[in-house]
Scaffold this motif. Structure first.
Motif, PDB file in Angstrom:
ATOM      1  N   ARG A 173     -32.972 -28.885   6.429  1.00 47.04           N
ATOM      2  CA  ARG A 173     -32.590 -28.054   5.301  1.00 47.04           C
ATOM      3  C   ARG A 173     -31.087 -28.196   5.112  1.00 47.04           C
ATOM      4  O   ARG A 173     -30.350 -28.480   6.057  1.00 47.04           O
ATOM      5  CB  ARG A 173     -32.994 -26.597   5.498  1.00 47.04           C
ATOM      6  N   ASP A 197     -29.910 -20.741   2.739  1.00 44.33           N
ATOM      7  CA  ASP A 197     -30.770 -20.119   1.730  1.00 44.33           C
ATOM      8  C   ASP A 197     -32.236 -20.330   2.119  1.00 44.33           C
ATOM      9  O   ASP A 197     -32.666 -21.452   2.407  1.00 44.33           O
ATOM     10  CB  ASP A 197     -30.480 -20.737   0.370  1.00 44.33           C
ATOM     11  N   ASP A 198     -33.049 -19.257   2.107  1.00 46.59           N
ATOM     12  CA  ASP A 198     -34.447 -19.335   2.520  1.00 46.59           C
ATOM     13  C   ASP A 198     -35.271 -20.295   1.669  1.00 46.59           C
ATOM     14  O   ASP A 198     -36.321 -20.773   2.097  1.00 46.59           O
ATOM     15  CB  ASP A 198     -35.095 -17.945   2.466  1.00 46.59           C
ATOM     16  N   THR A 199     -34.820 -20.564   0.454  1.00 49.55           N
ATOM     17  CA  THR A 199     -35.594 -21.423  -0.450  1.00 49.55           C
ATOM     18  C   THR A 199     -35.278 -22.903  -0.252  1.00 49.55           C
ATOM     19  O   THR A 199     -35.895 -23.753  -0.893  1.00 49.55           O
ATOM     20  CB  THR A 199     -35.331 -21.050  -1.914  1.00 49.55           C
ATOM     21  N   GLN A 224     -34.430 -26.539  11.852  1.00 48.69           N
ATOM     22  CA  GLN A 224     -34.879 -25.664  10.784  1.00 48.69           C
ATOM     23  C   GLN A 224     -35.594 -26.452   9.691  1.00 48.69           C
ATOM     24  O   GLN A 224     -35.278 -27.611   9.431  1.00 48.69           O
ATOM     25  CB  GLN A 224     -33.693 -24.911  10.156  1.00 48.69           C
ATOM     26  N   ARG A 241     -37.678 -25.186   5.674  1.00 51.70           N
ATOM     27  CA  ARG A 241     -37.656 -24.092   4.709  1.00 51.70           C
ATOM     28  C   ARG A 241     -38.291 -22.844   5.339  1.00 51.70           C
ATOM     29  O   ARG A 241     -39.373 -22.927   5.935  1.00 51.70           O
ATOM     30  CB  ARG A 241     -38.420 -24.506   3.448  1.00 51.70           C
ATOM     31  N   THR A 242     -37.633 -21.712   5.204  1.00 55.43           N
ATOM     32  CA  THR A 242     -38.138 -20.487   5.827  1.00 55.43           C
ATOM     33  C   THR A 242     -39.490 -20.089   5.261  1.00 55.43           C
ATOM     34  O   THR A 242     -40.420 -19.752   5.999  1.00 55.43           O
ATOM     35  CB  THR A 242     -37.126 -19.346   5.625  1.00 55.43           C
ATOM     36  N   HIS A 243     -39.625 -20.119   3.955  1.00 54.65           N
ATOM     37  CA  HIS A 243     -40.863 -19.698   3.301  1.00 54.65           C
ATOM     38  C   HIS A 243     -41.719 -20.918   2.975  1.00 54.65           C
ATOM     39  O   HIS A 243     -41.373 -21.717   2.101  1.00 54.65           O
ATOM     40  CB  HIS A 243     -40.561 -18.911   2.028  1.00 54.65           C
ATOM     41  N   SER A 251     -45.268 -19.006  -1.023  1.00 54.10           N
ATOM     42  CA  SER A 251     -44.565 -17.836  -1.535  1.00 54.10           C
ATOM     43  C   SER A 251     -45.527 -16.650  -1.570  1.00 54.10           C
ATOM     44  O   SER A 251     -46.714 -16.772  -1.246  1.00 54.10           O
ATOM     45  CB  SER A 251     -44.037 -18.125  -2.943  1.00 54.10           C
TER      46      SER A 251
END
Length: 403
Positions: free
Chosen positions: A343, A347-349, A378, A380-382, A385
């Motif tokens: 990433r 930013d989570d997105t 890491q 993407r966190t999500h 959605s």
């Protein structure tokens, strides 16, 4: 419709503006001497384009192969001239080859393309070279000479060119004798190319596709570049069987691997990189510092049951957003392996996302990790959605042997 034999110092030269057609003809080394001949040189003019001018004249040399066979050559087709010492004359690149239903058998190298851009009025066009329904093979009859140091390394050698097309072609390595551990089917250095299936039905979308294939290599397709400035590659409808790595890409952006099938084989290369402190791993697709890619609707399986086998590895992409989508991963050590920083920010997105991948009978379906103690791995966190699920499926009965 001929059979022509050549001595060890013999070669064919296709001069600038000339066209040689080899039609239902075999070009081979002389049988009385079990040694390789020089092959064909197609000469060009580096500053000129590959299109016709005037009264259907060409600046470049052109080689046309129709149901032809070139065998037992040092370099079956080199798209440049060499001097009396065998050194490449880089001002003579630009010649091209179009091959249909032709065989390249037991050559140390089948195609060697040197730096060239097909430029008209400042616009760069794809190279005209194309291969349709061709076979590139090295087998037990390869003329290996330890004194000549003529080990086989690769069928296709592309350097700083773009647009080479292979449609419905088969690449095979069927021997260990006289073969480098670091062998490739296609090796591309800052180069762009396509490996595609060949439509047999003529309809759109095609209902009958003759897939391209790679069998028996350490790395079937190997590509390295310099990121945004590197021409990229596209692989579709291709079968990879018993290769230690199917596709390897390093610092090549905007690549695509679609609708292809990987039956991943054993990695017996002692110098290969180990994974997670274990043995050398085998990979379907292995991407290092690549972004903007499309890896979609492929299938990944293992051939053996003992090695560490990875379906898709994505390492240090540092991407704003990339998607690995709708792949089938079955019976692997690791289905999707995200290594390092995938990433570009906090930013989570941002980052690498997995959607609609089908996993079954894997030891681990998804892993996010690193071998670097200074890196916090890491993606993407999500994944998906609140409005739309990621849609991945997971192994219900995972392997228990750790492989």
């Amino acid at each position: 419709s001929s059979y022509l034999e050549f001595g060890p110092n013999a070669k064919i030269i296709v001069d600038t503006g000339a066209v040689l057609t080899v039609d239902h003809t075999t070009l081979s080394s002389i049988q009385q001497c079990p040694c390789q001949w020089k092959g064909i040189e197609v000469w060009g003019m580096k500053e000129k384009d590959q299109f016709f001018f005037g009264n259907s004249q060409l600046w470049q040399g052109k080689l046309s192969l129709v149901h032809a066979t070139i065998k037992d050559a040092e370099t079956a087709v080199r798209l440049a001239a060499t001097d009396e010492n065998g050194n490449i004359i880089y001002s003579t690149t630009g010649g091209y080859v179009i091959a249909n239903s032709s065989l390249f058998i037991n050559n140390r190298k089948s195609i060697h393309a040197l730096p060239y851009e097909n430029t008209v009025s400042g616009v760069i066009y794809d190279n005209v070279s194309k291969f349709i329904n061709c076979t590139f093979k090295v087998d037990e009859n390869y003329l290996y000479d330890p004194d000549a140091d003529n080990k086989f390394f690769k069928h296709i050698d592309l350097a700083q060119v773009r647009g080479f097309d292979f449609h419905g072609c088969d690449f095979l390595l069927q021997t260990d004798q006289g073969v480098s551990d670091w062998n490739d089917g296609i090796a591309a250095y800052d180069a762009g190319f396509s490996v595609l299936g060949r439509c047999l039905s003529g309809d759109d979308p095609c209902s009958d596709i003759d897939s391209s294939s790679f069998t028996g290599f350490n790395t079937a397709v190997w590509a390295s570049g310099g990121g945004d400035k590197t021409p990229t590659f596209n692989i579709e409808h291709t079968l990879f069987t018993d290769n230690a790595t199917g596709v390897y890409a390093s610092v090549v952006n905007n690549l695509a691997v679609l609708f292809s099938e990987f039956h991943i084989g054993h990695n017996d290369n002692a110098g290969a990189q180990a994974i997670c402190g274990g043995n050398a791993a085998s990979y379907g697709i292995d991407m290092n510092q690549c972004t903007g890619f499309a890896v979609e609707e492929n299938e990944f399986y293992r051939i053996n049951t003992e090695d560490t086998v990875v379906g898709i590895r994505c390492k240090d992409s540092q991407t704003d957003y990339d998607l690995i989508y709708k792949n089938t991963l079955e019976g692997l050590s690791y289905g999707n392996f995200a290594e390092g920083m995938n990433r570009s920010g906090m930013d989570d997105t941002l980052g690498l996302e997995y959607q609609c991948n089908y996993n079954t009978e894997n030891y681990i379906d998804f892993i996010v990790t690193t071998n670097d103690p200074l890196v916090n791995p890491q993606i993407r966190t999500h994944q998906g959605s609140m409005d739309k699920e990621a849609g991945n499926t997971f192994t219900t009965n995972p392997q228990t042997d750790g492989n």
